[in-house]
Design an enzyme around this catalytic site. Structure first.
Site, PDB file in Angstrom:
ATOM      1  N   SER A   1      20.964 -40.698 -28.296  1.00 33.76           N
ATOM      2  CA  SER A   1      20.393 -41.342 -27.115  1.00 33.76           C
ATOM      3  C   SER A   1      20.877 -42.794 -27.017  1.00 33.76           C
ATOM      4  O   SER A   1      22.070 -43.037 -26.923  1.00 33.76           O
ATOM      5  CB  SER A   1      18.864 -41.253 -27.163  1.00 33.76           C
ATOM      6  OG  SER A   1      18.299 -41.591 -25.913  1.00 33.76           O
TER       7      SER A   1
ATOM      8  N   LYS B   1       4.912 -48.363  -6.225  1.00 36.27           N
ATOM      9  CA  LYS B   1       4.593 -49.280  -7.320  1.00 36.27           C
ATOM     10  C   LYS B   1       4.056 -48.506  -8.524  1.00 36.27           C
ATOM     11  O   LYS B   1       4.276 -48.868  -9.665  1.00 36.27           O
ATOM     12  CB  LYS B   1       3.551 -50.312  -6.849  1.00 36.27           C
ATOM     13  CG  LYS B   1       3.139 -51.301  -7.928  1.00 36.27           C
ATOM     14  CD  LYS B   1       4.334 -52.102  -8.424  1.00 36.27           C
ATOM     15  CE  LYS B   1       3.915 -53.099  -9.498  1.00 36.27           C
ATOM     16  NZ  LYS B   1       5.075 -53.835 -10.027  1.00 36.27           N
TER      17      LYS B   1
END
Length: 343
Positions: free
Chosen positions: A173, A225
């Site tokens: 990763s 948001k």
């Protein structure tokens, strides 16, 4: 058994007293040092050639008798003298330098702070004739943290200095995001590599709160948001937006790796899967199968190796805290050992 109980009580009281003293000292140090702590640390440089030489000499001392050892040392001294003489007469034969860095990554890539200072320092001296070797160990973590760490390594590439990344255990990763910056990636045969993917997960306890008649309100300004929450009720629209953000991040990850490893079939390896070194070589995730020890010991025969490490300065409070932790651990180990023997 009475003696055992008394001994355990004595150790417990001693440990309590020592830890109490250290806690008080730590608090005093914290109050005195508040607002006065100086930033920075210390750059440490170790010649690895001397380290390998000492290992060889120690082994020779154990294998040979005095007469053999004396003859060997005389022969080695003569060879070194000839090398120095040849070096003095021909400056073009001067050895290149290899700067060795270490990165042991946690989920926040905390080692980035030391790495950025190490790179800043070596870029003031290193030239394209030199080489930087990064011994990398990381299973990945936060995207922005590993993005910064990878950007630090990109500074080396941009300066035209060869960068070799050695992986002995794992570079997955975010760890592989850093590794792909290297012009050459060297992996141990059974190191874990890949995991070119993005994952995000979080629990949601909204139904549990409703069951107990607990309301939880989320107020936002901006349509996205907040997409998924732990306490609020998640919507399908929020899930779709969250997935869209993951997909965008994954595409950026793929583009980044593809930029530095154009030989990869990126869509075949960017599935989130991991491979051991042997299989990773077949997929062009790495260039060579060797351990970092093998690579560096080979390079030491032809270059001057320098291990560079930036050690952060610890405050008095941190040092006292570490001492308290060590004291408690040693006391518990000692108590357990005594109990085992007295039973």
């Amino acid at each position: 058994m009475e003696f055992l109980a008394e001994y355990a009580s004595f150790l417990a009281k001693t440990a309590t007293l020592v830890i109490a003293i250290l806690v008080v000292l730590s608090a005093i140090a914290g109050m005195r040092g508040k607002g006065r702590r100086k930033p920075g640390g210390q750059l440490q440089v170790i010649r690895l050639n001397e380290f390998y030489k000492e290992l060889r000499e120690r082994l020779e001392s154990g294998l040979f008798d005095k007469a053999q050892l004396k003859a060997l040392r005389k022969q080695q001294a003569k060879a070194e003298k000839q090398q120095k003489k040849a070096k003095a007469s021909d400056k073009s034969e001067e050895k290149s330098r290899v700067f060795v860095l270490d990165f042991d990554g946690d989920i926040k890539a905390s080692a980035t702070e030391s790495l950025r200072n190490e790179i800043t320092a070596l870029l003031t001296l290193a030239t394209p004739r030199d080489e930087v070797v990064l011994r990398l160990e990381s299973g990945g973590g936060l995207v922005h943290s590993y993005g910064l760490a990878a950007s630090q390594l990109a500074r080396i590439r941009e300066a035209g200095i060869p960068l070799t990344v050695c992986i002995d255990k794992v570079a997955a990763s975010g760890g592989y995001m850093m590794a792909c910056i290297g012009e050459k990636i060297i992996s141990a045969p059974f190191a874990v590599l890949g995991s070119i993917g993005v994952v995000a997960q979080l629990p949601n306890v909204n139904r549990l709160l409703k069951k107990h008649d607990i309301d939880f309100e989320v107020l936002t300004a901006g349509e996205y948001k907040r997409t998924l929450t732990v306490f609020g009720e998640n919507t399908e629209k929020g899930r779709e937006k969250f997935q869209e953000d993951l997909d965008i991040t994954h595409q950026l990850f793929k583009d980044f790796v593809g930029r530095y490893r154009p030989q990869l079939h990126i869509d075949e390896v960017a599935t989130g899967e991991v491979w051991l070194g042997i299989a990773a070589l077949n997929r062009n995730l790495v260039d060579e199968l060797r351990t970092s020890d093998e690579y560096l010991s080979t390079r030491a025969r032809e270059a001057n190796l320098f291990h560079v490490h930036y050690a952060e300065r610890k405050s008095l409070q941190e040092r006292i805290g570490m001492a308290a932790s060590g004291t408690l651990e040693n006391t518990l180990v000692g108590l357990w050992s005594k109990l085992g023997r007295l039973r």
